[in-house]
Design a protein around this motif. Sequence first.
Motif, mmCIF file in Angstrom:
data_model
loop_
_atom_site.group_PDB
_atom_site.id
_atom_site.type_symbol
_atom_site.label_atom_id
_atom_site.label_comp_id
_atom_site.label_asym_id
_atom_site.label_seq_id
_atom_site.Cartn_x
_atom_site.Cartn_y
_atom_site.Cartn_z
ATOM 1 N N GLU A 51 24.418 45.776 -49.856
ATOM 2 C CA GLU A 51 24.175 47.199 -49.715
ATOM 3 C C GLU A 51 25.387 48.009 -50.148
ATOM 4 O O GLU A 51 26.524 47.569 -50.039
ATOM 5 C CB GLU A 51 23.810 47.503 -48.267
ATOM 6 C CG GLU A 51 22.498 46.860 -47.892
ATOM 7 C CD GLU A 51 22.015 47.315 -46.539
ATOM 8 O OE1 GLU A 51 22.367 48.421 -46.106
ATOM 9 O OE2 GLU A 51 21.268 46.543 -45.934
ATOM 10 N N GLU A 52 25.102 49.211 -50.607
ATOM 11 C CA GLU A 52 26.154 50.081 -51.127
ATOM 12 C C GLU A 52 27.197 50.422 -50.069
ATOM 13 O O GLU A 52 28.378 50.543 -50.389
ATOM 14 C CB GLU A 52 25.538 51.358 -51.692
ATOM 15 C CG GLU A 52 24.752 51.136 -52.968
ATOM 16 C CD GLU A 52 25.574 50.506 -54.060
ATOM 17 O OE1 GLU A 52 26.710 50.960 -54.336
ATOM 18 O OE2 GLU A 52 25.086 49.510 -54.647
ATOM 19 N N GLU A 53 26.790 50.574 -48.819
ATOM 20 C CA GLU A 53 27.737 50.894 -47.748
ATOM 21 C C GLU A 53 28.813 49.818 -47.632
ATOM 22 O O GLU A 53 29.998 50.121 -47.496
ATOM 23 C CB GLU A 53 26.981 51.044 -46.432
ATOM 24 C CG GLU A 53 27.846 51.424 -45.256
ATOM 25 C CD GLU A 53 27.051 51.537 -43.970
ATOM 26 O OE1 GLU A 53 27.603 52.092 -43.027
ATOM 27 O OE2 GLU A 53 25.887 51.071 -43.913
ATOM 28 N N VAL A 54 28.400 48.556 -47.704
ATOM 29 C CA VAL A 54 29.339 47.443 -47.604
ATOM 30 C C VAL A 54 30.265 47.440 -48.815
ATOM 31 O O VAL A 54 31.484 47.308 -48.679
ATOM 32 C CB VAL A 54 28.600 46.099 -47.467
ATOM 33 C CG1 VAL A 54 29.561 44.931 -47.539
ATOM 34 C CG2 VAL A 54 27.796 46.069 -46.177
ATOM 35 N N LYS A 55 29.708 47.590 -49.991
ATOM 36 C CA LYS A 55 30.529 47.616 -51.206
ATOM 37 C C LYS A 55 31.546 48.740 -51.149
ATOM 38 O O LYS A 55 32.710 48.561 -51.507
ATOM 39 C CB LYS A 55 29.654 47.790 -52.443
ATOM 40 C CG LYS A 55 28.969 46.547 -52.894
ATOM 41 C CD LYS A 55 28.243 46.808 -54.186
ATOM 42 C CE LYS A 55 27.507 45.595 -54.671
ATOM 43 N NZ LYS A 55 26.795 45.858 -55.917
ATOM 44 N N LYS A 76 40.398 47.508 -55.118
ATOM 45 C CA LYS A 76 39.583 47.854 -56.283
ATOM 46 C C LYS A 76 39.360 46.645 -57.194
ATOM 47 O O LYS A 76 38.704 46.733 -58.206
ATOM 48 C CB LYS A 76 40.255 48.967 -57.096
ATOM 49 C CG LYS A 76 40.558 50.212 -56.303
ATOM 50 C CD LYS A 76 39.324 51.013 -56.029
ATOM 51 C CE LYS A 76 39.680 52.348 -55.421
ATOM 52 N NZ LYS A 76 39.084 52.607 -54.158
ATOM 53 N N GLN A 77 39.906 45.490 -56.798
ATOM 54 C CA GLN A 77 39.817 44.294 -57.623
ATOM 55 C C GLN A 77 38.635 43.433 -57.188
ATOM 56 O O GLN A 77 38.574 42.965 -56.052
ATOM 57 C CB GLN A 77 41.108 43.493 -57.532
ATOM 58 C CG GLN A 77 42.305 44.249 -58.053
ATOM 59 C CD GLN A 77 43.589 43.458 -57.910
ATOM 60 O OE1 GLN A 77 43.569 42.272 -57.558
ATOM 61 N NE2 GLN A 77 44.702 44.088 -58.174
ATOM 62 N N ASP A 78 37.715 43.210 -58.109
ATOM 63 C CA ASP A 78 36.535 42.394 -57.825
ATOM 64 C C ASP A 78 36.896 41.009 -57.304
ATOM 65 O O ASP A 78 36.246 40.496 -56.403
ATOM 66 C CB ASP A 78 35.666 42.239 -59.076
ATOM 67 C CG ASP A 78 34.892 43.494 -59.417
ATOM 68 O OD1 ASP A 78 34.624 44.302 -58.513
ATOM 69 O OD2 ASP A 78 34.553 43.653 -60.600
ATOM 70 N N GLU A 79 37.924 40.402 -57.865
ATOM 71 C CA GLU A 79 38.300 39.035 -57.478
ATOM 72 C C GLU A 79 38.687 38.981 -55.994
ATOM 73 O O GLU A 79 38.274 38.063 -55.275
ATOM 74 C CB GLU A 79 39.463 38.550 -58.337
ATOM 75 C CG GLU A 79 39.876 37.132 -58.031
ATOM 76 C CD GLU A 79 41.002 36.647 -58.920
ATOM 77 O OE1 GLU A 79 41.761 35.799 -58.446
ATOM 78 O OE2 GLU A 79 41.103 37.110 -60.074
ATOM 79 N N ILE A 80 39.441 39.947 -55.525
ATOM 80 C CA ILE A 80 39.859 39.968 -54.122
ATOM 81 C C ILE A 80 38.665 40.211 -53.212
ATOM 82 O O ILE A 80 38.511 39.558 -52.176
ATOM 83 C CB ILE A 80 40.963 41.019 -53.907
ATOM 84 C CG1 ILE A 80 42.235 40.564 -54.619
ATOM 85 C CG2 ILE A 80 41.217 41.257 -52.417
ATOM 86 C CD1 ILE A 80 43.337 41.590 -54.657
ATOM 87 N N VAL A 81 37.809 41.133 -53.599
ATOM 88 C CA VAL A 81 36.609 41.425 -52.809
ATOM 89 C C VAL A 81 35.715 40.194 -52.745
ATOM 90 O O VAL A 81 35.251 39.805 -51.671
ATOM 91 C CB VAL A 81 35.848 42.637 -53.389
ATOM 92 C CG1 VAL A 81 34.487 42.799 -52.745
ATOM 93 C CG2 VAL A 81 36.677 43.910 -53.220
#
Length: 61
Positions: free
Chosen positions: A2-6, A14-19
């Motif tokens: 869900e967008e809220e979690v993202k 802001k780094q996809d890899e860390i997320v």
Amino acid sequence: MEEEVKKLLFEFSKQDEIVNQWLNTPKWFFDNLTPLEMIKKPGGHEALITILNRIHYGDFS
């Protein structure tokens, strides 16, 4: 997811890899489930949002 979690996750990094690493690593506060596993359980979405808000606001109690 869900967008809220993202949105909450990308406030931390802001780094996809860390997320993605955070989402796929078991967490003790989710009984050693990953956040992605937890979000699928009943009440998991709310638990995930609660943890993310606590981390965001520095509530580590």
